[in-house]
Design an enzyme around this catalytic site. Structure first.
Site, PDB file in Angstrom:
ATOM      1  N   TYR A   4       0.853  -1.165   0.027  1.00 23.51           N
ATOM      2  CA  TYR A   4      -0.078  -0.053   0.136  1.00 23.51           C
ATOM      3  C   TYR A   4       0.896   1.238   0.032  1.00 23.51           C
ATOM      4  CZ  TYR A   4      -3.692   3.200   1.583  1.00 23.51           C
ATOM      5  OH  TYR A   4      -4.615   4.212   1.747  1.00 23.51           O
ATOM      6  N   LYS A  61       1.027   4.164  -2.590  1.00 22.35           N
ATOM      7  CA  LYS A  61       0.890   5.664  -2.269  1.00 22.35           C
ATOM      8  C   LYS A  61       2.061   6.717  -2.572  1.00 22.35           C
ATOM      9  CE  LYS A  61      -3.416   4.912  -1.430  1.00 22.35           C
ATOM     10  NZ  LYS A  61      -4.228   5.610  -2.440  1.00 22.35           N
TER      11      LYS A  61
HETATM   12  P1  NAP Z   1     -13.470   2.625   0.892  1.00 21.83           P
HETATM   13  O1  NAP Z   1     -14.390   3.165   1.885  1.00 21.83           O
HETATM   14  O2  NAP Z   1     -12.779   1.049   1.246  1.00 21.83           O
HETATM   15  O3  NAP Z   1     -13.819   2.695  -0.390  1.00 21.83           O
HETATM   16  C1  NAP Z   1     -13.152   2.245  -1.518  1.00 21.83           C
HETATM   17  C2  NAP Z   1     -13.920   2.802  -2.806  1.00 21.83           C
HETATM   18  O4  NAP Z   1     -12.832   2.327  -3.670  1.00 21.83           O
HETATM   19  C3  NAP Z   1     -15.059   2.197  -3.122  1.00 21.83           C
HETATM   20  O5  NAP Z   1     -15.945   3.200  -3.750  1.00 21.83           O
HETATM   21  C4  NAP Z   1     -14.848   1.139  -4.216  1.00 21.83           C
HETATM   22  O6  NAP Z   1     -15.926   0.695  -4.937  1.00 21.83           O
HETATM   23  C5  NAP Z   1     -13.752   1.786  -4.893  1.00 21.83           C
HETATM   24  N1  NAP Z   1     -12.967   0.844  -5.660  1.00 21.83           N
HETATM   25  C6  NAP Z   1     -12.217  -0.393  -4.891  1.00 21.83           C
HETATM   26  N2  NAP Z   1     -11.410  -1.005  -5.967  1.00 21.83           N
HETATM   27  C7  NAP Z   1     -11.743  -0.530  -7.126  1.00 21.83           C
HETATM   28  C8  NAP Z   1     -11.550  -0.740  -8.663  1.00 21.83           C
HETATM   29  N3  NAP Z   1     -10.428  -1.649  -8.906  1.00 21.83           N
HETATM   30  N4  NAP Z   1     -12.123   0.079  -9.356  1.00 21.83           N
HETATM   31  C9  NAP Z   1     -12.851   1.005  -9.159  1.00 21.83           C
HETATM   32  N5  NAP Z   1     -13.314   1.398  -7.889  1.00 21.83           N
HETATM   33  C10 NAP Z   1     -12.658   0.640  -6.769  1.00 21.83           C
HETATM   34  O7  NAP Z   1     -11.871   3.522   1.057  1.00 21.83           O
HETATM   35  P2  NAP Z   1     -11.807   5.076   1.562  1.00 21.83           P
HETATM   36  O8  NAP Z   1     -11.288   4.774   3.251  1.00 21.83           O
HETATM   37  O9  NAP Z   1     -12.964   5.887   1.184  1.00 21.83           O
HETATM   38  O10 NAP Z   1     -10.474   5.378   0.814  1.00 21.83           O
HETATM   39  C11 NAP Z   1     -10.488   6.041  -0.515  1.00 21.83           C
HETATM   40  C12 NAP Z   1      -9.081   6.625  -0.963  1.00 21.83           C
HETATM   41  O11 NAP Z   1      -8.613   7.243   0.035  1.00 21.83           O
HETATM   42  C13 NAP Z   1      -8.332   5.395  -1.179  1.00 21.83           C
HETATM   43  O12 NAP Z   1      -7.429   5.742  -2.423  1.00 21.83           O
HETATM   44  C14 NAP Z   1      -7.480   4.955   0.083  1.00 21.83           C
HETATM   45  O13 NAP Z   1      -6.276   4.377  -0.205  1.00 21.83           O
HETATM   46  C15 NAP Z   1      -7.306   6.616   0.361  1.00 21.83           C
HETATM   47  N6  NAP Z   1      -6.916   6.694   1.812  1.00 21.83           N
HETATM   48  C16 NAP Z   1      -7.798   6.303   3.037  1.00 21.83           C
HETATM   49  C17 NAP Z   1      -7.485   6.588   4.226  1.00 21.83           C
HETATM   50  C18 NAP Z   1      -8.283   6.123   5.275  1.00 21.83           C
HETATM   51  O14 NAP Z   1      -8.076   6.338   6.430  1.00 21.83           O
HETATM   52  N7  NAP Z   1      -9.506   5.630   5.066  1.00 21.83           N
HETATM   53  C19 NAP Z   1      -6.316   6.990   4.456  1.00 21.83           C
HETATM   54  C20 NAP Z   1      -5.311   7.666   3.652  1.00 21.83           C
HETATM   55  C21 NAP Z   1      -5.649   7.237   2.306  1.00 21.83           C
HETATM   56  P3  NAP Z   1     -17.004  -0.495  -4.521  1.00 21.83           P
HETATM   57  O15 NAP Z   1     -17.725   0.607  -3.745  1.00 21.83           O
HETATM   58  O16 NAP Z   1     -17.895  -0.668  -5.972  1.00 21.83           O
HETATM   59  O17 NAP Z   1     -16.431  -1.436  -4.068  1.00 21.83           O
END
Ligand code: NAP
Length: 249
Positions: free
Chosen positions: A157, A161
């Site tokens: 991961y 990133k």
């Molecule tokens: P999440 O709640 O797990 O949601 C993930 C999203 O990505 C969902 O809409 C999912 O679609 C979509 N997705 C996954 N694989 C995909 C693919 N192959 N093609 C198209 N869409 C795909 O994640 P989140 O926490 O909101 O994170 C969003 C972004 O922020 C990510 O890049 C994550 O790495 C980054 N981030 C998150 C955090 C955190 O603490 N949450 C921290 C740092 C960075 P479906 O609903 O259809 O499955």
């Protein structure tokens, strides 16, 4: 084109849930038409789009697995057919497959790199031509504080990133002369499905590393993304903005 005649359009990958959904809503609030991409969760994507429409903008959903180049190409064809233009691309879709290095399989390494990094590459590639033609574009990549600092159990991961940060800066230099900016937002620990799956003890330990002492909300990340999508950020490119409660200072 004046703002009276032009509705700008934003395409958000992974707009069905979590940060992506909050970004769709924040951009809708700012007046953008929204193309909501999702991988498999059609109902959640539909709910995001309906909430955007309730804010008075056009919104459509588009299924595409961003790790597949042909699906990214189709995603842009469909979004351009539906909206006529894509002004803002938010590469938000992301997955985790955490494991310590000795147990981390090549499959899980590839899955994370293919979705988080190559997915953004495919979408940037598809967005570049229409954005160059219109001499305007905003590309915003969701990286992570883990891409800046590393994290045990997340070599895959954090590599994805950190890669996104390099991609963002190179793209910023490559496309600046065409009126296109590329920036990254680095969330810290945000309350979404991705982090809800963590054991309680790990969550408590994480909170202890955050100067502001709490997890962030998706909306707090979305506001930073909306800033980079706006006209107001036109002289900012190649930057990484941490939205992390002070975690990565
Ligand atoms: P999440 O709640 O797990 O949601 C993930 C999203 O990505 C969902 O809409 C999912 O679609 C979509 N997705 C996954 N694989 C995909 C693919 N192959 N093609 C198209 N869409 C795909 O994640 P989140 O926490 O909101 O994170 C969003 C972004 O922020 C990510 O890049 C994550 O790495 C980054 N981030 C998150 C955090 C955190 O603490 N949450 C921290 C740092 C960075 P479906 O609903 O259809 O499955």
């Amino acid at each position: 084109m004046s703002n009276e005649t032009l509705t700008r359009c934003a395409l958000v990958t992974g707009g069905s849930r979590g940060i992506g959904r909050a970004v769709c809503l924040e951009l809708a609030r700012a007046g953008f038409a929204v193309a909501v991409n999702y991988a498999g969760n059609q109902q959640a994507a539909q709910e995001t789009a309906e909430s955007c429409r309730a804010l008075g903008v056009k919104a459509e959903i588009f299924a595409a697995d961003v790790s597949r180049p042909e699906e990214c190409a189709r995603l842009f064809e469909e979004a351009l057919a539906a909206f006529g233009r894509v002004d803002v691309l938010v590469n938000n879709a992301g997955v985790t497959r955490d494991s310590l290095i000795l147990r981390l399989s090549e499959e899980d390494f590839d899955k994370v790199l293919d979705t988080n990094l190559k997915g953004a590459f495919f979408c940037c590639k598809a967005a570049a031509r229409p954005m160059m033609k219109q001499r305007f574009g905003r590309i915003i990549n969701l990286t992570s504080v883990v891409g800046l600092r590393g994290n045990p159990g997340q070599t895959n991961y954090s590599a994805s990133k950190a890669g996104l940060i390099g991609l963002t800066k190179s793209l910023a230099k490559e496309l600046a002369s065409r009126g296109i900016t590329a920036n990254a937002v680095a969330p810290g620990f945000i309350d979404t499905d991705m982090t809800r799956a963590m054991p309680e003890a790990a969550k408590a330990a994480m909170n202890g590393t955050i100067p502001l002492g709490r997890p962030g909300q998706p909306e707090e990340v979305a506001r930073a993304v909306a800033f980079f999508a706006s006209e107001e950020s036109g002289y900012i490119t190649g930057q990484v903005l941490c939205v992390d409660g002070g975690m990565a200072m």
